[in-house]
Design an enzyme around this catalytic site. Structure first.
Site: not given
Length: 256
Positions: A96, A157, A205-206
Site C-alpha cells: 500500500k 484517524g 484501523n483507528t
C-alpha cells in the site's frame, strides 16, 4: 457473500484491517479472528524479527495476506525503498503506497504516489495506492496497472466517515478497478454505506483499535461490510419524493 478477487487472490472478506494503535500487539490476533479479515496492513517499522514480543508478524495468522504500507514516506523514492525492504523481509509483493508530506492534515501526495506506483508496478509489486479522490489521478493509476485505488473517506484517524462521498461515487463510476475506501471510516454503518455505494472493500484501523473493545468492534465492522455488500448486490430501492404505502389502502373495508 460473493468472493473478492484481487491481486491474484480470492478473498471471502472485504474488510482490510490495519495494525496500528492497539493497546497491545497480542490483541491483533483476536481482531483478525473476530473480523474475519484476510488482509492485514502493517507499517514496516513494526516488524522486528529480532524480538518475540515486538515483532507484529507473530500475531498475524499465516493465512492472512500481508499488505505492508509505506507509512513515513514523504517522497516517491522513499516509498519505493520501503516497499523493496518489506519484500526483502518476507512480507510479500502486496504494498500500500502512502506518501504524505502534509503533517497537519496528513493528506496523501497524489503526484508522488503516482510516481512510486508506476515504479513498483514495473518491478512486479501488487500496488494499492492511497490517494485523495481525484479522477485524473485515478485514471493515471489505472493506466500504470495498480490493483485498486484507495481513496480517503476523510482525513486519516478522524472517524468522520464518507466526507468525500460524491468524489468516491465518481471513481466508482469511471474507474475500471476496485475502489477501496481507506481512512476516515469511524463506524460500521459508515463502512456499510461505502459498500452500498459500490466500493469493493473497506480499510479500517483507528476506529477498531481505539474502541473500548477492539475485537467486538472488529466483529461489528465485519458484519457492516458484509451487510453493505449484500445491499449493493440486492440493488437499493429507488428514493421517491411522494409517499407510497406498503399495503393497499382501499378496497378491504368497503367490501360487502
Amino acid at each position: 457473500m460473493d468472493t473478492f478477487k484481487i491481486g491474484g487472490k480470492e478473498l471471502k472478506s472485504r474488510l482490510i484491517v490495519g495494525t496500528g494503535k492497539y493497546p497491545r500487539k497480542s490483541m491483533i490476533s483476536e481482531v483478525i479472528k473476530s473480523s474475519g479479515t484476510e488482509v492485514i496492513t502493517l507499517a514496516l517499522r513494526r516488524v522486528d524479527i529480532n524480538s518475540e514480543d515486538e515483532n507484529i508478524l507473530n500475531y498475524i495468522d499465516d493465512s492472512c495476506v500481508l499488505m505492508p504500507n509505506t507509512s513515513g514516506a514523504t517522497t516517491a523514492d522513499e516509498a519505493v525503498k520501503i516497499a523493496r525492504i518489506a519484500k526483502a523481509a518476507g512480507c510479500g509483493d502486496w504494498v500500500k503506497i502512502e506518501v504524505i508530506k502534509d503533517n497537519k492534515f496528513l493528506l496523501p501526495d497524489n503526484y508522488e504516489t503516482l510516481k512510486a506506483s508506476e515504479t513498483l508496478v514495473k518491478e512486479g509489486f501488487k500496488v494499492f495506492p492511497y490517494v485523495t479522490p481525484e479522477l485524473a489521478v485515478a485514471k493515471e493509476l489505472e493506466n500504470v496497472g495498480v490493483e485498486a485505488v484507495m481513496p480517503l473517506g476523510a482525513p486519516i484517524g478522524t472517524n468522520k466517515g464518507l466526507e468525500t462521498r460524491e468524489l468516491i461515487k465518481i471513481l466508482i463510476s469511471e474507474i475500471n478497478l476496485p475502489i477501496i475506501v481507506d481512512a476516515g471510516i469511524g463506524r460500521p454503518s459508515q463502512a456499510a454505506e461505502a459498500m452500498e455505494l459500490g466500493c469493493e472493500a473497506v480499510m479500517v484501523n483507528t476506529a477498531i483499535a481505539t474502541s473500548q473493545d477492539p475485537p467486538l468492534m472488529a466483529d461489528a465492522f465485519g458484519r457492516g461490510v458484509e451487510a453493505g455488500r449484500k445491499a449493493f448486490l440486492a440493488k437499493n430501492p429507488q428514493v421517491k419524493d411522494k409517499a407510497e404505502a406498503s399495503s393497499p389502502l382501499t378496497g378491504f373495508l368497503s367490501e360487502d
